[in-house]
Design an enzyme around this catalytic site. Structure first.
Site, short mmCIF file in Angstrom:
data_model
loop_
_atom_site.label_atom_id
_atom_site.label_comp_id
_atom_site.label_asym_id
_atom_site.label_seq_id
_atom_site.Cartn_x
_atom_site.Cartn_y
_atom_site.Cartn_z
N ASP A 199 0.82 -1.22 0.00
CA ASP A 199 0.00 0.00 0.00
C ASP A 199 0.85 1.27 0.00
O ASP A 199 0.66 2.18 0.84
CB ASP A 199 -0.91 0.03 1.25
CG ASP A 199 -1.73 -1.23 1.43
OD1 ASP A 199 -2.15 -1.81 0.42
OD2 ASP A 199 -1.94 -1.64 2.59
N GLU B 147 -11.24 0.32 -3.48
CA GLU B 147 -10.40 0.82 -2.38
C GLU B 147 -9.18 1.51 -2.98
O GLU B 147 -9.07 1.67 -4.19
CB GLU B 147 -9.98 -0.32 -1.44
CG GLU B 147 -9.13 -1.38 -2.09
CD GLU B 147 -8.83 -2.58 -1.18
OE1 GLU B 147 -9.30 -2.62 -0.04
OE2 GLU B 147 -8.13 -3.49 -1.65
O1 FUB Z 1 -3.29 -3.53 3.48
C1 FUB Z 1 -4.62 -3.73 3.91
C2 FUB Z 1 -5.58 -3.38 2.84
O2 FUB Z 1 -5.32 -4.17 1.68
C3 FUB Z 1 -5.49 -1.97 2.33
O3 FUB Z 1 -6.03 -1.03 3.20
C4 FUB Z 1 -6.20 -2.13 1.04
O4 FUB Z 1 -6.07 -1.06 0.17
C5 FUB Z 1 -5.57 -3.40 0.51
O5 FUB Z 1 -4.35 -3.17 -0.12
#
Ligand code: FUB
Length: 323
Positions: free
Chosen positions: A13, A224
């Site tokens: 991320d 996301e």
């Molecule tokens: O790393 C945890 C979660 O997985 C992140 O918040 C999302 O974007 C995904 O990458």
């Protein structure tokens, strides 16, 4: 295939920024756990953040060590997910999502004097914040914004009103003919960068007909990993499509949208999640992202990588051919 920026820890991320003439990367710090894998993302059980920096693409990468620990944040119960950072007024701000004592994801802020931290957390999450994946953006006029939101384990689907709907927890989202997709969120940040100075607003992502992208359009709907950058006077909102694993972008005339879908930046990588940032450094543009090559495909053990991207005359993004 590019190499991971670091191999001594797992990182994911990546939110990259140029501070003080260097590239600073704010990743999640993945770790091995014995938690059962599920579609709620419980196995992503991260407990601290490290900050990385590099003086030039391809050059040595410094791990500045632990910048913030879950145990140092009074309101956090678990799961330090994807962070971001910003600078303003001579201070550095680390934004991070985590579950509170009721298991609800909120977004916190921690403040430091240096890009690498250490950061001192505010005792409460940002009032009015929810869900995951904060991404900050400071516009040329100095106004700062915080983008956020993520489906399934990220709980965005639990927030169709201003009350958390626990019955929508887990891998759920709207679907059906003509039903619009859930929209990412944005709030204007206050001058001191530690609270919201506006209501939380929805960001519209439109198709080429000017219609909202539909919930069943999993190749293009927001899931996301929000990111905002500005190129040639236009605002580029980019994100992950989640279960179809694309990094996509949409372009608008204002940081608050609306945005029109523009295409894909990255095809699926090894691993379930895909998450990124885009930053300009010395006149070239770079995509920071992660994959699971180093862990040989373990979804929650990821590694941050970078690749150069280019824009064509119409502002469309693609990976640079020569890396
Ligand atoms: O790393 C945890 C979660 O997985 C992140 O918040 C999302 O974007 C995904 O990458």
């Amino acid at each position: 295939m590019p190499d991971p920026l670091v191999t001594h820890i797992y990182t994911a991320d990546p939110s990259a920024h140029v501070f003080e003439g260097k590239i600073y990367v704010y990743p999640s710090h993945d770790r091995e756990t014995d938690i059962q894998f599920n579609d709620n993302g419980d196995q992503y059980d991260m407990a601290d953040y490290h900050v990385l920096s590099l003086g030039e693409p391809g050059g040595p990468v410094t791990d500045h060590g632990v910048a913030l620990r879950a145990e140092d944040v009074p309101w956090v119960s678990k799961q330090l997910w994807a962070p971001d950072a910003a600078t303003k007024n001579g201070k550095y701000y680390l934004y991070f999502p985590a579950r509170d004592s009721e298991g609800i994801f909120r977004i916190g802020v921690a403040v430091g004097d240096r890009p690498e931290g250490p950061f001192t957390p505010d005792p409460e999450p940002i009032k009015g914040s929810y869900s995951i994946d904060p991404a900050s953006f400071v516009d040329d006029d100095g106004q700062a914004y915080l983008y956020f939101g993520g489906l399934w384990g990220g709980q965005l689907q639990c927030w169709t009103t201003d009350k958390f709907d626990a019955s929508m927890g887990g891998p759920k989202e709207p679907s059906g003919e003509g039903v619009p997709a859930l929209l990412p969120r944005v709030a204007v940040l206050s001058e001191d960068m530690r609270s919201f100075a506006s209501e939380v607003k929805e960001l519209q992502i439109l198709d080429e007909q000017g219609e909202l992208i539909k919930a069943d359009d999993h190749d293009r709907r927001f899931f996301e990993a929000a990111w905002m950058h500005k190129y040639d006077g236009k605002y580029y909102f980019s994100y992950s499509t989640g279960d179809t694993h694309y990094l996509a972008y949409a372009v608008g005339e204002s940081p608050l949208g609306p945005f029109t879908y523009g295409g894909r930046i990255l095809e699926p990588v090894l691993g379930w999640t895909t998450h990124h940032s885009i930053v300009e450094f010395q006149g070239k543009w770079y995509l920071f992202y992660h994959d699971c090559e180093l862990s040989k495909g373990v979804d929650h053990l990821r590694s941050v990588k970078m690749r150069e991207i280019v824009y064509d005359a119409d502002g469309k993004i693609s990976l640079a051919e020569k890396q």
